[in-house]
Design a protein around this motif. Structure first.
Motif, short mmCIF file in Angstrom:
data_model
loop_
_atom_site.label_atom_id
_atom_site.label_comp_id
_atom_site.label_asym_id
_atom_site.label_seq_id
_atom_site.Cartn_x
_atom_site.Cartn_y
_atom_site.Cartn_z
N ALA A 11 1.02 -1.23 0.19
CA ALA A 11 -0.07 0.06 -0.15
C ALA A 11 0.86 1.31 -0.14
O ALA A 11 1.95 1.16 -0.04
CB ALA A 11 -0.87 -0.03 1.19
N GLY A 12 0.31 2.51 -0.02
CA GLY A 12 0.85 3.70 0.07
C GLY A 12 1.22 4.27 1.37
O GLY A 12 0.38 3.81 2.70
N SER A 13 2.27 5.01 1.72
CA SER A 13 2.50 5.42 2.82
C SER A 13 1.62 6.81 3.05
O SER A 13 1.81 7.67 2.18
CB SER A 13 4.21 5.85 3.11
OG SER A 13 4.21 6.67 4.16
N ASP A 14 1.26 7.15 4.42
CA ASP A 14 0.55 8.31 4.68
C ASP A 14 1.23 9.07 5.79
O ASP A 14 1.56 8.52 6.67
CB ASP A 14 -1.02 7.96 5.02
CG ASP A 14 -1.79 9.22 5.88
OD1 ASP A 14 -1.00 10.33 5.53
OD2 ASP A 14 -2.48 9.21 6.48
N SER A 15 2.06 10.32 5.51
CA SER A 15 2.83 10.84 6.43
C SER A 15 1.94 11.10 7.49
O SER A 15 2.51 11.18 8.84
CB SER A 15 3.47 12.21 5.82
OG SER A 15 2.46 12.83 5.33
N GLY A 16 0.54 11.48 7.43
CA GLY A 16 -0.01 11.86 8.87
C GLY A 16 -0.36 10.74 9.63
O GLY A 16 -0.94 10.62 10.59
N VAL A 42 4.78 7.07 -1.89
CA VAL A 42 4.94 7.95 -0.64
C VAL A 42 3.85 9.13 -0.88
O VAL A 42 4.10 9.55 -1.83
CB VAL A 42 6.41 8.25 -0.36
CG1 VAL A 42 6.22 9.39 0.82
CG2 VAL A 42 7.18 7.00 -0.17
N THR A 43 2.95 9.43 0.30
CA THR A 43 2.02 10.56 -0.03
C THR A 43 2.52 11.49 1.07
O THR A 43 2.92 11.10 2.23
CB THR A 43 0.65 10.26 0.16
OG1 THR A 43 0.24 9.81 1.69
CG2 THR A 43 -0.11 9.01 -0.95
N ALA A 44 2.60 12.70 0.76
CA ALA A 44 2.82 13.87 1.77
C ALA A 44 1.22 14.13 2.01
O ALA A 44 0.71 14.73 1.16
CB ALA A 44 3.63 15.08 1.26
N GLN A 45 1.05 14.12 3.41
CA GLN A 45 -0.36 14.04 3.62
C GLN A 45 -0.58 14.28 5.34
O GLN A 45 0.26 14.12 5.96
CB GLN A 45 -1.05 12.73 3.27
CG GLN A 45 -2.65 12.57 3.48
CD GLN A 45 -2.80 11.17 3.04
OE1 GLN A 45 -4.11 10.82 3.18
NE2 GLN A 45 -2.25 10.17 2.60
N ASN A 46 -1.81 15.12 5.49
CA ASN A 46 -1.93 15.28 6.76
C ASN A 46 -3.59 15.07 6.98
O ASN A 46 -4.11 14.44 5.83
CB ASN A 46 -1.55 16.57 7.36
CG ASN A 46 -1.99 17.95 6.52
OD1 ASN A 46 -2.95 17.55 5.92
ND2 ASN A 46 -1.32 18.78 6.62
N THR A 47 -4.07 15.50 7.97
CA THR A 47 -5.40 15.50 8.21
C THR A 47 -6.63 16.19 7.45
O THR A 47 -7.80 16.14 7.22
CB THR A 47 -5.99 15.55 9.71
OG1 THR A 47 -5.82 17.07 9.72
CG2 THR A 47 -5.26 14.61 10.79
N SER A 248 -9.58 13.83 18.18
CA SER A 248 -9.11 14.72 16.99
C SER A 248 -7.67 14.76 17.25
O SER A 248 -6.93 15.37 18.22
CB SER A 248 -9.85 16.02 17.36
OG SER A 248 -11.19 15.80 17.01
N ILE A 249 -7.14 14.58 15.88
CA ILE A 249 -5.65 15.00 15.85
C ILE A 249 -5.49 15.90 14.54
O ILE A 249 -6.08 15.20 13.58
CB ILE A 249 -4.79 13.44 15.79
CG1 ILE A 249 -4.67 13.07 17.12
CG2 ILE A 249 -3.41 14.13 15.01
CD1 ILE A 249 -4.07 11.73 17.12
N GLY A 250 -4.80 17.05 14.61
CA GLY A 250 -4.65 17.79 13.43
C GLY A 250 -6.41 18.66 13.06
O GLY A 250 -7.16 18.59 13.98
N GLN A 251 -6.43 19.42 12.19
CA GLN A 251 -7.52 20.35 11.88
C GLN A 251 -8.38 19.85 10.99
O GLN A 251 -9.55 20.57 10.96
CB GLN A 251 -6.93 21.53 11.39
CG GLN A 251 -5.89 22.19 12.16
CD GLN A 251 -5.12 23.27 11.69
OE1 GLN A 251 -5.50 24.32 10.67
NE2 GLN A 251 -3.94 22.93 11.28
#
Ligand code: PXL
Length: 265
Positions: A11-16, A42-47, A248-251
């Motif tokens: 699968a892909g990596s989620d940085s978040g 690799v994904t650069a990703q957050n919430t 809740s983590i992140g916005q």
């Protein structure tokens, strides 16, 4: 001595760390199996969303699979983000080469914010070449609409789409109803019978990685030797509780809580 059950995610990596490889490994650990990982992108990703994606060279995907399967081996496989056709074909070739069974295929296509996680021209390869290797495929409603090429707005359309997708070559399907209103009803179909897996809807924004977690939990169940319907039932219960425990983590859309006290088996 008790056998150590091993489960591999591709699968892909989620940085978040809410979805993808990170959600998969957390799920495996929470469910008491040893998890290994093959990273396809690799994904650069957050919430809040995905900001960029780097697809791995196909040879690197093959090398990761070979490293795991020539030494540690695996009792089951979860497949998530595949990124492109070349990766799909290489993964299928390696699954066939190693004679892998117990494959849970989550046909990941588009992230919540609309970013593509599978190239549009790779959908046919996933359906035609990868589905026959899947013990079960686990699309959500938007993915099932693309695969079955029909609108899904009600329960009879869910069943029709499930029939179409099984006819496309999957051994079985769990069509996840989480995108509907009302109870969270997942519909299983194996070409013979329909089974509904029902839990009350958990009202939370923190649902990022629900699909990844669900498919990984099914793979963990199959790896442990549970039957497919038992594995789906366990996965449904696990996801529901992880959603209930989510903080809740992140916005944006936060992750599930994978390590609530898990006392069902
Ligand atoms: O939930 C689908 C998914 C799978 N894999 C990765 C993702 C996402 C959704 O964002 O980022 C890597």
């Amino acid at each position: 001595m008790k056998k150590i059950v091993k489960v591999m995610t591709i699968a892909g990596s989620d940085s978040g760390a809410g979805a993808g490889i990170q959600a998969d490994l957390k799920t495996f650990h929470a469910l008491g199996v040893y998890g290994t990982s093959v990273i396809t992108a690799v994904t650069a990703q957050n919430t809040l969303g995905v900001t960029s994606v780097l697809e791995m060279p196909t040879g690197m995907v093959i090398d990761q699979m070979d490293a795991i399967l020539t030494d540690i081996n695996t009792d089951a496989v979860k497949i998530g983000m595949m990124a492109n056709m070349e990766i799909i074909r290489a993964v299928v070739e390696r699954l066939a080469y190693y004679g892998i069974s117990n494959v849970v295929l989550d046909p990941v296509m588009i992230a919540k914010g609309g970013d593509r996680l599978l190239r549009a021209d790779a959908v046919d390869a996933m359906r035609d070449e990868m589905f026959p290797f899947a013990t079960v495929v686990t699309p959500n409603i938007p993915e099932a609409e693309i695969l079955a090429q029909m609108e899904i707005r009600n329960n009879s359309q869910v069943r029709r789409a499930a029939e179409i997708i099984v006819a496309q070559g999957a051994n079985s399907i769990v069509l996840k109803g989480g995108h509907f209103l009302g109870d969270a009803v997942d519909v299983f179909y194996d070409g013979e019978a329909f089974i509904e897996f029902v839990r009350p809807r958990v009202n939370t924004r923190n649902s990022h990685g629900t699909g990844c977690t669900f498919s990984s939990a099914i793979a963990a169940g199959l790896g442990k030797g549970f039957k497919l319907d038992q594995s789906i039932e366990m996965a449904k219960e696990y996801v529901t509780r992880a959603l209930m425990a989510a903080k809740s983590i992140g916005q944006g859309y936060g992750p599930l809580e994978h390590f609530f006290k898990f006392d069902i088996q």
